[in-house]
Structures are given as structure tokens and as C-alpha cells.
Enzyme design. Sequence first.
Site, PDB file in Angstrom:
ATOM      1  N   SER A 256      10.261  -0.188  -5.741  1.00 26.89           N
ATOM      2  CA  SER A 256      10.401   0.570  -4.492  1.00 26.89           C
ATOM      3  C   SER A 256      10.228  -0.289  -3.250  1.00 26.89           C
ATOM      4  O   SER A 256      10.743   0.042  -2.181  1.00 26.89           O
ATOM      5  CB  SER A 256       9.382   1.715  -4.461  1.00 26.89           C
ATOM      6  OG  SER A 256       8.059   1.226  -4.631  1.00 26.89           O
TER       7      SER A 256
ATOM      8  N   GLY B 290       9.838   2.948  -8.707  1.00 23.39           N
ATOM      9  CA  GLY B 290       9.118   3.325  -9.916  1.00 23.39           C
ATOM     10  C   GLY B 290       9.284   2.384 -11.082  1.00 23.39           C
ATOM     11  O   GLY B 290       8.603   2.529 -12.100  1.00 23.39           O
TER      12      GLY B 290
ATOM     13  N   ASN C  46       4.119  -1.583 -10.288  1.00 24.64           N
ATOM     14  CA  ASN C  46       4.012  -0.315 -11.015  1.00 24.64           C
ATOM     15  C   ASN C  46       3.289  -0.493 -12.348  1.00 24.64           C
ATOM     16  O   ASN C  46       2.605   0.430 -12.803  1.00 24.64           O
ATOM     17  CB  ASN C  46       5.400   0.289 -11.219  1.00 24.64           C
ATOM     18  CG  ASN C  46       5.976   0.817  -9.913  1.00 24.64           C
ATOM     19  OD1 ASN C  46       5.332   1.573  -9.194  1.00 24.64           O
ATOM     20  ND2 ASN C  46       7.186   0.390  -9.578  1.00 24.64           N
TER      21      ASN C  46
ATOM     22  N   ASP D 256       1.594   7.274   2.396  1.00 26.16           N
ATOM     23  CA  ASP D 256       1.049   7.132   1.043  1.00 26.16           C
ATOM     24  C   ASP D 256       0.090   5.953   0.922  1.00 26.16           C
ATOM     25  O   ASP D 256      -0.583   5.788  -0.101  1.00 26.16           O
ATOM     26  CB  ASP D 256       2.170   7.019   0.002  1.00 26.16           C
ATOM     27  CG  ASP D 256       3.071   5.803   0.210  1.00 26.16           C
ATOM     28  OD1 ASP D 256       2.754   4.935   1.050  1.00 26.16           O
ATOM     29  OD2 ASP D 256       4.112   5.726  -0.458  1.00 26.16           O
TER      30      ASP D 256
ATOM     31  N   HIS E  17       3.460   1.970   0.637  1.00 30.70           N
ATOM     32  CA  HIS E  17       4.755   1.417   1.005  1.00 30.70           C
ATOM     33  C   HIS E  17       4.808   1.079   2.493  1.00 30.70           C
ATOM     34  O   HIS E  17       4.304   1.842   3.316  1.00 30.70           O
ATOM     35  CB  HIS E  17       5.880   2.403   0.652  1.00 30.70           C
ATOM     36  CG  HIS E  17       6.005   2.661  -0.810  1.00 30.70           C
ATOM     37  ND1 HIS E  17       5.348   3.702  -1.429  1.00 30.70           N
ATOM     38  CD2 HIS E  17       6.677   1.994  -1.774  1.00 30.70           C
ATOM     39  CE1 HIS E  17       5.634   3.681  -2.716  1.00 30.70           C
ATOM     40  NE2 HIS E  17       6.437   2.651  -2.957  1.00 30.70           N
TER      41      HIS E  17
END
Length: 203
Positions: free
Chosen positions: A27, A64, A95, A176, A179
Site C-alpha cells: 500500500s 495489503g 504487512n 490510520d 500511511h
Amino acid sequence: MLLFFVVISPAADAAPRAPLIWAFGDSLTAGYGLPPAAGFTARLQVALRKAGVAATVRNGGVSGDTAAQARARLRWGLRGLGATPDLVIVELGANDMLRGLPVPQAKANLDAILTELHNRRIPVLLAGMRAAPNLGADYVRAFDGMYPALAKKHQVARYPFFLDGVAGNRRLLQSDGLHPNPRGVDIIVARLLPSLRQALQGR
């Protein structure tokens, strides 16, 4: 004399092909949560061209993705480019770390990715990540150490930490806390750019 000009003029007029860079990752390279023009690959291409490097940067990020998932789509992704890239930025592992997956598993998949690119004689810039401290000292040591170990094994260029200058700074992150926002992306690009240009020159 006429024949001389006919023979040499095509070579003399031929312009060198602009470098093709493929950002192969998750991502963070995909530009999660951002408009396309504000994502990593778009901003990197702008920065390169401002620096006098007429490169094209293609987005190979999938949000992801673990290293295993990226490994599974590597050959397909390379075919989809339509040309052999001059450099691949490999940005993976975050991840795996966030899910607490075993480090040897992530390392083996990254190793396979780097081996495939080496076999195709494609230069690499390996972008490292860092493990969250709450995963324990042993995990952090193993995870953080796999990037320099892999870079040494495959003799590829390494950028130590993809989120350098951005991680942990909420002013540079989306809501979040993981990011980068557009300001964060620009900092990532600015800090990575010298390593990228050096890797391009060494290809």
C-alpha cells in the site's frame, strides 16, 4: 559522402530510451488513501523529472500484500509492463510484520523475489522497513536485519527505511497512523531520491 550520412544519421538521431522504474510493493507504493497524483509513484516521477532524469515510474503496489503475495504476482507484473524495467524498487515486508508472520517466511519470499530479478538482470533498490517494538526484541532484531542481509547476499542497493522521516509523525500520516499523507509522500520521495539516482547510475 551521401552514403555516409545515410548510414550514420539514424544512430546519431536516436534518443536514449527514458529509464523505466517499477515500484513493486504494498500500500505504501500503491498510494493507499491518496488521489493518484499524490501517490508515491506519481510524486517520484515528478521529482525525477525536476532533477533532470526523464524516467517513467510505474506503480506495482498492491495494498495489503505480504511478501508471499507479491512473490506470487511478480512474473505476471513484469509481463504487464511491456518492457524490462531499468530498476525495480522492492518495498515489501510491512504487512508480514503487522500480521506478526514469521520472519524466516518473509525473508524467504523476499529472497525469491530478488533471485528472480537477478536472474533477469534487473537492478534493484531494496527499501527496508522496521518492526514495531511491541513485537519483542527478537522479532525486531530478525526483521530489521533481514534487509541488509538480503541486500548483501544479492549485491543490490538498499535504502534503509522507506518511511524515514515520516513514521510516527502524525502530521505526515493519514488518520490510520500508518500511511503517509501527501506531505509525508513528498518527504519519502525527497529522502529516497539520492539513493534511487545512484542505483540508476550503477545499473
